[in-house]
Design a protein around this motif. Structure first.
Motif, mmCIF file in Angstrom:
data_model
loop_
_atom_site.group_PDB
_atom_site.id
_atom_site.type_symbol
_atom_site.label_atom_id
_atom_site.label_comp_id
_atom_site.label_asym_id
_atom_site.label_seq_id
_atom_site.Cartn_x
_atom_site.Cartn_y
_atom_site.Cartn_z
ATOM 1 N N VAL A 83 0.859 -1.190 0.000
ATOM 2 C CA VAL A 83 0.000 0.000 0.000
ATOM 3 C C VAL A 83 0.891 1.235 0.000
ATOM 4 N N SER A 85 1.962 5.278 0.250
ATOM 5 C CA SER A 85 1.626 6.438 1.071
ATOM 6 C C SER A 85 0.955 7.490 0.200
ATOM 7 N N LYS A 241 -8.052 6.609 10.608
ATOM 8 C CA LYS A 241 -6.870 5.940 10.063
ATOM 9 C C LYS A 241 -7.263 4.711 9.249
ATOM 10 N N HIS A 242 -8.226 3.945 9.770
ATOM 11 C CA HIS A 242 -8.670 2.761 9.038
ATOM 12 C C HIS A 242 -9.271 3.137 7.682
ATOM 13 N N GLU A 243 -10.044 4.217 7.655
ATOM 14 C CA GLU A 243 -10.659 4.633 6.399
ATOM 15 C C GLU A 243 -9.615 5.147 5.408
ATOM 16 N N ILE A 244 -8.603 5.872 5.921
ATOM 17 C CA ILE A 244 -7.523 6.354 5.045
ATOM 18 C C ILE A 244 -6.751 5.178 4.466
ATOM 19 N N ASP A 245 -6.485 4.175 5.337
ATOM 20 C CA ASP A 245 -5.781 2.986 4.851
ATOM 21 C C ASP A 245 -6.580 2.288 3.758
ATOM 22 N N ARG A 246 -7.906 2.229 3.930
ATOM 23 C CA ARG A 246 -8.754 1.594 2.912
ATOM 24 C C ARG A 246 -8.689 2.350 1.588
ATOM 25 N N LEU A 248 -6.248 4.364 0.496
ATOM 26 C CA LEU A 248 -4.919 4.191 -0.098
ATOM 27 C C LEU A 248 -4.761 2.799 -0.706
ATOM 28 N N LYS A 249 -5.379 1.790 -0.070
ATOM 29 C CA LYS A 249 -5.314 0.437 -0.614
ATOM 30 C C LYS A 249 -6.026 0.370 -1.964
ATOM 31 N N SER A 252 -3.837 2.071 -4.514
ATOM 32 C CA SER A 252 -2.678 1.218 -4.830
ATOM 33 C C SER A 252 -3.091 0.089 -5.765
#
Length: 781
Positions: A83, A85, A241-246, A248-249, A252
């Protein structure tokens, strides 16, 4: 390519300059990895690429290559499930945009012709959807925006609400409990809002201690009243943070889906950036594109060493490989001999790397398999090698690899040992290298080598000029003139007693004196030839300027004369027009009188024709000055015999429909043919016959029909009026006017004309055998 030569000739300094001109890290890495090629076709391709980019810079200033990054590592990580940044995703979007910019720039370019660049940009994929997705989620600073998803917008709204509540409560503490606080501020410890409370008031505030100051006097306490609010705030931040990670995933994964296009774009952008970096380096050096060959031929006019400042460098003409394959340069120290060696070697490496060389246009460089250089004193204490030994070790290695596609540079060949043995060894080494048909440039101090160029085929002497008056070298290379020591002249200028100098001359052998005198004579002749050449160039330049000025004056004279002719002719034409108008008025007045029967119609017509014939024929002198019309460009007319090229048949022109269209009789066929499909053969021979009708001794040849098809309305009526006058003079009782059917405008115009004309009794449409509605028959009085 020999690796040692890169260090000796300072090739890396050129590469560092090249990398500095790259617009991206992609181009910079490509530049730093550049090595000369030994394949002629590849070098020519590189030079063409550099030249194309140089033309774009010259005409358009620069190319838009900003915002391009090396995203290959990021792409690779996405392909294995990594993933990226936000900043890495932003670099991908920026690189996509940079590719679109350069693609649009090249596509909209009209000049110059850039086939290589056009082929490269054809492979760049815009990937607009991917770029928009990234830009919609990440701002220019690399932060994921609220609008990246509806859920993220809701979470961040909640976070702002919690933060506002926490601050409100904390502000109440800072106002009401200010005496208990070390400072009336709200701070953060462990990502939770806390107050700086004095040690003695710990119990009065209550809550959770998160930290204390270094002295222990201040405790950072989270009041019990806001613990729940802080907990809610932290929970919301975790959700954020979880939503941002989702998000970005997902981005990616989208990048991974387009990996092949992204890799292709990066490769093409890297190549384009590298092309423009080479062109910018050439522009900074005022360099030129060399013509490349594999024949070992080097020709450079006013070549300059690229690492010497422009204010100090001396340009020289250098040739090698045609009339001679080896140059032996002699002359004093610090005269520029070594610089000349390095100039040729470095320019050769640059040319074989696709870089332009600092010389005038029209230069030519060769592609060598190897460039060897034995330059500088490399004696080694550790290896117990003397100057001579270190040179000889290097020369031994060179001789093992020399062939006919090798450039060898020897600096102070044979130096560091007994002069006689060193000179003999130097000549032997040169003989060996020359015998292998290598290209050689060698410098030396040995006087024995001054005669070397006169005794060997393919070898020529050269020297660097030394100014006796200033006791300074001029750094000019003199091909064909060996150097001389100038020791006596320099000593005299420095004040050495004349008697000592004369005694020293007595110790010099007669042969040496003769050689020195010959060299002095050659130097003087060369300087004189150079002066004469410069003078001839100056005179030629003046002559060309005078010639151009005379041509300009002559053209102005011709234009002025033509204007005067035109004015005179226009005045004459206006005068005739006025006379014609007055005559027409007189004729009209006479016709209106009662006794007009005393005048015959043909007399009116003859009077009008006399006025027409009085009009001057205005000459178009510019047309007369044109070249005679060739057989293929001849103006065709009715009756000409022509060849129809597409049919490979001959025929006769029946009618000239327009300047570009003709009706041609080919056998029993009548065909309409374009002018470009016709080739003139010969004209119709005029028949010697009696006039068809004669009036008052003047003959009028006119047909009994007039074809007006294809003509414009005004021109057709003008021809009709003249034709009717001629037909009346010829005594015809009736004539046929062919106008075709078409829209009927020309037919109506003919009938209206017939109604008005006093000499036309009546008119009717043609019969079945006369052309029907496409013909009008006029009955003449």
């Amino acid at each position: 390519m020999n690796q040692r030569v890169f260090h000796v000739l300072e090739y890396k300094k050129i590469i560092d300059q090249l990398a500095a001109h790259a617009a991206s890290s992609l181009g910079k890495s490509r530049a730093l990895a550049l090595k000369p090629s030994t394949e002629l076709d590849e070098v020519i391709q590189w030079q063409n690429e550099t030249d194309e980019a140089a033309q774009v810079i010259r005409l358009h200033g620069n190319a838009p290559l900003g915002g391009i990054f090396d995203i290959k590592p990021s792409i690779k990580r996405t392909t294995i499930g990594g993933v990226l940044s936000p900043l890495e995703c932003l670099d991908v979007a920026s690189t996509i945009y940079g590719g679109k910019q350069i693609k649009r720039f090249i596509e909209q370019m009209e000049e110059p012709e850039v086939p290589i660049l056009r082929e490269l940009i054809d492979g760049i994929e815009p990937l607009g959807d991917l770029e928009r997705n990234i830009r919609n989620c990440i701002d220019d600073h690399g932060h994921v925006m609220d609008g990246a998803s509806e859920k993220l917008r809701t979470i961040r709204s909640r976070i702002r609400t919690y933060e506002s509540r926490v601050r409100d409560k904390m502000d109440n503490y800072t106002k009401s409990k200010s005496k208990m606080l070390s400072d009336a501020i709200v701070t953060i410890r462990n990502e939770r809002y806390v107050l700086p409370v004095k040690q003695e008031y710990r119990g009065a505030i209550g809550g959770i201690v998160h930290d204390q100051s270094a002295s222990g006097a201040t405790l950072f306490i989270e009041p019990q009243a806001i613990v729940d609010l802080n907990n809610q705030l932290q929970e919301a931040k975790v959700q954020e943070k979880h939503e941002i990670d989702r998000i970005l995933k997902e981005l990616s994964e989208a990048i991974a889906a387009d990996q092949s296009f992204l890799y292709q774009n990066v490769e093409l952008l890297e190549k384009i950036d590298f092309m423009f970096a080479r062109a910018k380096l050439g522009q900074s050096m005022k360099a030129a594109m060399p013509a490349m060959n594999d024949q070992g031929v080097i020709k450079m006019k006013q070549a300059r060493h690229p690492l010497i400042d422009d204010t100090e460098v001396v340009a020289n003409d250098i040739e090698l490989g045609e009339s001679f394959t080896s140059i032996v340069i002699t002359g004093p120290n610090t005269g520029g001999k070594t610089v000349t060696l390095k100039l040729v070697g470095l320019c050769t490496l640059m040319a074989q790397s696709g870089l332009q060389v600092p010389a005038l246009d029209g230069c030519e460089m060769a592609v060598f398999e190897n460039v060897f250089a034995d330059i500088g004193d490399e004696q080694s204490i550790e290896q117990n090698l003397s100057t001579f030994s270190s040179h000889m070790t290097n020369i031994v290695d060179i001789l093992k690899q020399v062939n006919d596609r090798t450039l060898v540079l020897f600096d102070e060949l044979g130096a560091g040992t007994d002069p006689q043995e060193g000179a003999a060894l130097a000549m032997s080494i040169l003989d060996e290298v020359v015998s292998r048909d290598a290209r050689v440039i060698a410098t030396t101090h040995y006087p024995e080598l001054k005669a070397y160029g006169y005794n060997r085929e393919g070898v020529i002497n050269a020297s660097v000029e030394f100014d006796i008056q200033t006791l300074q070298p001029t750094y000019r290379l003199l091909i064909g003139v060996p150097g001389r020591s100038n020791a006596f002249e320099i000593s005299r200028r420095l004040g050495l007693d004349e008697q000592v100098i004369e005694t020293a001359k007595g110790h010099v052998g007669s042969d040496s004196k003769s050689v020195e005198n010959m060299i002095a004579s050659l130097e003087a002749s060369t300087r004189g030839a150079d002066r004469d050449y410069e003078e001839a160039e100056r005179v030629l330049q003046q002559a060309q300027e005078i010639h151009e000025e005379l041509q300009k004056k002559w053209k102005q004279f011709e234009d002025k004369r033509e204007q005067l002719y035109q004015r005179a002719e226009q005045k004459a034409e206006k005068a005739v027009e006025r006379a014609r108008a007055e005559a027409e008025e007189i004729v009209k007045e006479l016709r209106s009188r009662k006794h007009q029967a005393d005048f015959k119609e043909h007399e009116w017509i003859e009077a009008r024709k006399t006025i027409e014939d009085a009009r001057p024929e205005l000459a178009d002198r510019k047309q007369k000055e044109k070249k005679p019309i060739s057989k293929g460009d001849r103006k065709l007319k009715s009756g000409d015999e022509v060849k129809v090229l597409s049919l490979n048949q001959t025929g006769t022109i029946l009618d000239v429909i327009s300047d570009h269209d003709f009706q041609v009789q080919v056998g029993i066929m009548k065909v309409k043919v374009k002018r470009k499909d016709l080739e003139y053969i010969k004209s119709e021979q005029p028949l010697k016959e009696k006039p068809m009708a004669t009036v008052k001794g003047k003959g009028y040849h006119v047909k009994t029909e007039l074809d007006l098809r294809g003509e414009r309305y005004e021109e057709a009526l003008h021809r009709l009026e003249k034709y009717v006058d001629d037909a009346i003079l010829a005594g015809y009782p009736r004539v046929s006017i062919i106008h075709g059917k078409g829209t009927g405008a020309l037919r109506n115009g003919v009938k209206s004309f017939a109604d008005r004309h006093p000499s036309i009794k009546s008119h009717r449409s043609g019969g079945m055998n006369e052309g029907g509605g496409g013909v009008t028959v006029l009955e003449l009085s």
